[in-house]
Design a protein around this motif. Structure first.
Motif, PDB file in Angstrom:
ATOM      1  N   VAL A   1       0.867  -1.174   0.000  1.00  0.00           N
ATOM      2  CA  VAL A   1       0.000   0.000   0.000  1.00  0.00           C
ATOM      3  C   VAL A   1       0.911   1.234   0.000  1.00  0.00           C
ATOM      4  N   ILE A   2       0.739   2.064  -1.019  1.00  0.00           N
ATOM      5  CA  ILE A   2       1.673   3.182  -1.232  1.00  0.00           C
ATOM      6  C   ILE A   2       0.953   4.514  -1.038  1.00  0.00           C
ATOM      7  N   SER A   3       1.602   5.398  -0.259  1.00  0.00           N
ATOM      8  CA  SER A   3       1.048   6.748  -0.079  1.00  0.00           C
ATOM      9  C   SER A   3       2.166   7.771  -0.143  1.00  0.00           C
ATOM     10  N   GLY A   4       1.848   8.932  -0.697  1.00  0.00           N
ATOM     11  CA  GLY A   4       2.839  10.010  -0.740  1.00  0.00           C
ATOM     12  C   GLY A   4       2.902  10.654  -2.105  1.00  0.00           C
ATOM     13  N   GLN A   5       4.063  11.235  -2.398  1.00  0.00           N
ATOM     14  CA  GLN A   5       4.158  11.962  -3.657  1.00  0.00           C
ATOM     15  C   GLN A   5       5.592  12.034  -4.179  1.00  0.00           C
ATOM     16  N   LYS A   6       5.722  12.129  -5.473  1.00  0.00           N
ATOM     17  CA  LYS A   6       7.031  12.330  -6.117  1.00  0.00           C
ATOM     18  C   LYS A   6       7.120  13.776  -6.601  1.00  0.00           C
ATOM     19  N   SER A   7       8.348  14.194  -6.903  1.00  0.00           N
ATOM     20  CA  SER A   7       8.583  15.609  -7.212  1.00  0.00           C
ATOM     21  C   SER A   7       7.913  16.030  -8.516  1.00  0.00           C
ATOM     22  N   ALA A   8       7.944  17.309  -8.784  1.00  0.00           N
ATOM     23  CA  ALA A   8       7.357  17.846 -10.025  1.00  0.00           C
ATOM     24  C   ALA A   8       8.229  17.536 -11.228  1.00  0.00           C
ATOM     25  N   TRP A   9       9.324  16.815 -11.000  1.00  0.00           N
ATOM     26  CA  TRP A   9      10.319  16.625 -12.051  1.00  0.00           C
ATOM     27  C   TRP A   9      10.263  15.265 -12.724  1.00  0.00           C
ATOM     28  N   VAL A  10       9.219  14.500 -12.467  1.00  0.00           N
ATOM     29  CA  VAL A  10       9.173  13.155 -13.063  1.00  0.00           C
ATOM     30  C   VAL A  10       9.000  13.291 -14.589  1.00  0.00           C
ATOM     31  N   SER A  11      10.052  12.940 -15.315  1.00  0.00           N
ATOM     32  CA  SER A  11      10.044  13.128 -16.769  1.00  0.00           C
ATOM     33  C   SER A  11       9.018  12.221 -17.423  1.00  0.00           C
ATOM     34  N   GLY A  12       8.199  12.807 -18.260  1.00  0.00           N
ATOM     35  CA  GLY A  12       7.166  12.028 -18.935  1.00  0.00           C
ATOM     36  C   GLY A  12       6.042  11.633 -17.993  1.00  0.00           C
ATOM     37  N   GLY A  13       6.100  12.131 -16.755  1.00  0.00           N
ATOM     38  CA  GLY A  13       5.133  11.716 -15.728  1.00  0.00           C
ATOM     39  C   GLY A  13       3.698  12.065 -16.082  1.00  0.00           C
ATOM     40  N   THR A  14       3.511  13.213 -16.725  1.00  0.00           N
ATOM     41  CA  THR A  14       2.126  13.632 -16.980  1.00  0.00           C
ATOM     42  C   THR A  14       1.469  12.775 -18.062  1.00  0.00           C
ATOM     43  N   VAL A  15       2.274  12.079 -18.868  1.00  0.00           N
ATOM     44  CA  VAL A  15       1.682  11.257 -19.938  1.00  0.00           C
ATOM     45  C   VAL A  15       1.927   9.759 -19.716  1.00  0.00           C
ATOM     46  N   ALA A  16       2.564   9.412 -18.595  1.00  0.00           N
ATOM     47  CA  ALA A  16       2.958   8.012 -18.393  1.00  0.00           C
ATOM     48  C   ALA A  16       1.786   7.124 -17.981  1.00  0.00           C
ATOM     49  N   THR A  17       1.897   5.847 -18.334  1.00  0.00           N
ATOM     50  CA  THR A  17       0.905   4.863 -17.898  1.00  0.00           C
ATOM     51  C   THR A  17       1.462   3.981 -16.766  1.00  0.00           C
ATOM     52  N   HIS A  18       2.800   3.935 -16.626  1.00  0.00           N
ATOM     53  CA  HIS A  18       3.434   3.107 -15.597  1.00  0.00           C
ATOM     54  C   HIS A  18       4.595   3.890 -14.983  1.00  0.00           C
ATOM     55  N   CYS A  19       4.844   3.631 -13.706  1.00  0.00           N
ATOM     56  CA  CYS A  19       5.985   4.309 -13.074  1.00  0.00           C
ATOM     57  C   CYS A  19       6.919   3.301 -12.415  1.00  0.00           C
ATOM     58  N   LEU A  20       8.212   3.505 -12.628  1.00  0.00           N
ATOM     59  CA  LEU A  20       9.219   2.800 -11.830  1.00  0.00           C
ATOM     60  C   LEU A  20       9.386   3.668 -10.582  1.00  0.00           C
ATOM     61  N   LEU A  21       8.820   3.194  -9.483  1.00  0.00           N
ATOM     62  CA  LEU A  21       8.646   4.069  -8.316  1.00  0.00           C
ATOM     63  C   LEU A  21       9.542   3.653  -7.145  1.00  0.00           C
ATOM     64  N   HIS A  22      10.259   4.644  -6.608  1.00  0.00           N
ATOM     65  CA  HIS A  22      11.070   4.417  -5.398  1.00  0.00           C
ATOM     66  C   HIS A  22      10.206   4.757  -4.193  1.00  0.00           C
ATOM     67  N   VAL A  23      10.121   3.835  -3.257  1.00  0.00           N
ATOM     68  CA  VAL A  23       9.285   4.039  -2.063  1.00  0.00           C
ATOM     69  C   VAL A  23      10.092   3.708  -0.816  1.00  0.00           C
ATOM     70  N   GLN A  24       9.749   4.330   0.285  1.00  0.00           N
ATOM     71  CA  GLN A  24      10.428   3.973   1.527  1.00  0.00           C
ATOM     72  C   GLN A  24       9.630   2.879   2.227  1.00  0.00           C
ATOM     73  N   ILE A  25      10.333   1.787   2.550  1.00  0.00           N
ATOM     74  CA  ILE A  25       9.661   0.655   3.199  1.00  0.00           C
ATOM     75  C   ILE A  25      10.031   0.602   4.678  1.00  0.00           C
ATOM     76  N   ASP A  26      11.336   0.769   4.948  1.00  0.00           N
ATOM     77  CA  ASP A  26      11.806   0.699   6.328  1.00  0.00           C
ATOM     78  C   ASP A  26      12.488   2.025   6.667  1.00  0.00           C
ATOM     79  N   SER A  27      11.727   2.938   7.278  1.00  0.00           N
ATOM     80  CA  SER A  27      12.277   4.285   7.479  1.00  0.00           C
ATOM     81  C   SER A  27      13.377   4.304   8.541  1.00  0.00           C
ATOM     82  N   SER A  28      13.497   3.228   9.331  1.00  0.00           N
ATOM     83  CA  SER A  28      14.581   3.212  10.327  1.00  0.00           C
ATOM     84  C   SER A  28      15.949   3.168   9.639  1.00  0.00           C
TER      85      SER A  28
END
Ligand SMILES: Cc1cc2nc3c(=O)[nH]c(=O)nc-3n(C[C@H](O)[C@H](O)[C@H](O)COP(=O)(O)OP(=O)(O)OC[C@H]3O[C@@H](n4cnc5c(N)ncnc54)[C@H](O)[C@@H]3O)c2cc1C
Length: 415
Positions: free
Chosen positions: A176-203
């Motif tokens: 379950v993913i929540s949050g946001q990526k920067s305004a700089w995701v190239s092709g982000g506004t037209v993309a259908t899929h994202c290779l997404l970096h997420v934080q799983i273990d914040s420790s």
């Protein structure tokens, strides 16, 4: 201009491939990129934008899968062939070249896992896509974290104080993913899929991250508005927002145990692409300067016939060839090795972008006032080149990362 290639061992296949992409870069990429450059960011991605026809034509030429292995339906190009294609595309337009390459990022990384389910679900449909309807992007940077996310060698990278803006938690068989990526995701506004970096273990700070594929039609995904910027205006960018977005457990390509090696693989590849496109950009600036220096008459003769100008034109040539030599050498190394020697990709990206920027700057100086007008392409090349010093990691951060790798890797005393 017919360009000599220092490599005398190019095969007929290599030359044909380069010719095809060069023609596409000249006839399609250049005019489309200049048209989009003059539009607002919103117009650039609207339904009637020339972007869509460009994408369709590029997919028909299989340019979306040049990094993917033939085994999974990709083009199966040699490292040198990848370089030839990327250089020509970079000559056509760095922004559109990036758009067409980032579309493969989630699928390229899925190939590296060799996981059958990921290949069938994501890679095969992408490779079979001919109409441009499947488009990837790469979401790594965040509103609060730009350089931080690649600063692997810094103590804060693994600090529990580094709280990412994009969190993922496991709930049964789903992330379950929540949050946001920067305004700089190239092709982000037209993309259908994202290779997404997420934080799983914040420790563990960013060392506790994971990398997953998220289809952007999942419930809870929304997108920001396309960003207005000075360079690479033909490359759209925008935020991605995730509100309790659910994906199957198996779509996490790398968990914290494999995060840093995966990050290194991504950085190594992204930086090689940027170095190769920058070679094309450096060449474009050199060609503009050379042509102009033969046409513009000052002191009663063409500029090129003045002693000082000959030296300046030679310097542009020298930087172009240096870019090509460096980026080809690095691509030849790191597209063959697993894991890659990341420092060579960082070397290529930082050097080639600096030299390409220098070439566009110097070419404008050679064009004088004409170089500044929007009537000609040079000022666009200059704006595009300026962005390369920041994107895919700004050059200072990449250099620090390279220094960290060298410090870790090489023995204290020479053997
Ligand atoms: C054209 C373009 C395309 C992009 N595409 C993508 C994309 O597809 N996906 C994506 O996720 N992101 C993308 N980005 C974002 C890009 O990766 C970031 O802009 C870049 O990593 C720098 O981050 P920042 O802009 O937040 O700058 P910051 O990290 O805030 O850096 C600002 C300045 O501070 C310096 N600095 C930072 N940290 C330190 C330190 N520890 N010590 C000393 N100095 C420091 C930097 O060198 C820089 O000069 C793109 C950016 C651009 C411009």
């Amino acid at each position: 201009m017919r360009y000599f290639d220092i490599d005398l061992n190019l095969t007929k296949e290599d030359i044909l491939l380069r010719r095809t992409v060069r023609e596409f870069a000249q006839k399609v990429m250049r005019p489309v990129s200049r048209e989009i450059d003059g539009m607002t960011a919103e117009q650039a991605v609207a339904d009637d934008s020339p972007l869509w026809d460009f994408m369709k034509q590029a997919y028909e030429l299989d340019l979306h899968k040049i990094l993917l292995p033939a085994y999974y339906g990709g083009e199966g190009l040699s490292p040198l062939q990848v370089h030839l294609v990327l250089e020509e595309m970079g000559w056509g337009s760095l922004g559109l070249a990036l758009q067409m390459t980032v579309v493969c990022f989630p699928f390229y990384l899925a190939c590296m896992t060799g996981d059958d389910e990921l290949i069938d679900t994501f890679v095969k449909p992408f490779c079979e896509c001919r109409d441009g309807s499947i488009r990837g992007c790469w979401g790594i940077t965040e509103p609060d974290h730009g350089s931080d996310v690649i600063a692997v060698g810094e103590d804060y990278f693994s600090s529990s104080k580094m709280r990412g803006n994009t969190q993922a938690r496991l709930d049964g068989n789903e992330w379950v993913i929540s949050g946001q990526k920067s305004a700089w995701v190239s092709g982000g506004t037209v993309a259908t899929h994202c290779l997404l970096h997420v934080q799983i273990d914040s420790s563990k700070g960013f060392a506790g991250n994971g990398i997953c594929i998220v289809p952007l039609d999942r419930r809870g995904v929304t997108k920001g508005k396309p960003l207005e910027k000075i360079g690479q205006r033909d490359l759209n960018q925008g935020e991605l927002y995730f509100d309790e977005v659910r994906i199957p457990k198996g779509w996490m390509l790398a968990d914290p145990d494999f995060y840093v090696p995966f990050l290194d693989m991504i950085l190594a590849s992204a930086n090689l692409c940027m170095a190769s496109w920058s070679t094309g950009l450096a060449r474009a600036a050199f060609e503009e300067a050379l042509t102009y220096s033969k046409q513009r008459i000052q002191g009663g003769r063409p500029l090129i016939e003045h002693y000082a100008m000959k030296q300046r034109i030679f310097d542009l040539f020298a930087r172009t060839e240096s870019c090509r030599a460096i980026s080809r050498a690095a691509i030849n190394l790191n597209f063959k090795l697993s894991p890659p020697h990341v420092e060579y990709s960082l070397w290529a990206k930082t050097q080639c972008t600096e030299m390409a920027f220098r070439n566009t700057h110097e070419a404008i100086q050679i064009w004088g006032g004409n170089g500044l007008t929007r009537e000609y392409i040079l000022e666009k090349l200059f704006r595009d080149a300026r962005a390369t010093l920041i994107e895919d990691g700004n050059n200072e951060t990449l250099a620090r990362h390279g220094g960290h790798i060298l410090g870790e890797k090489y023995p204290r005393k020479p053997i």
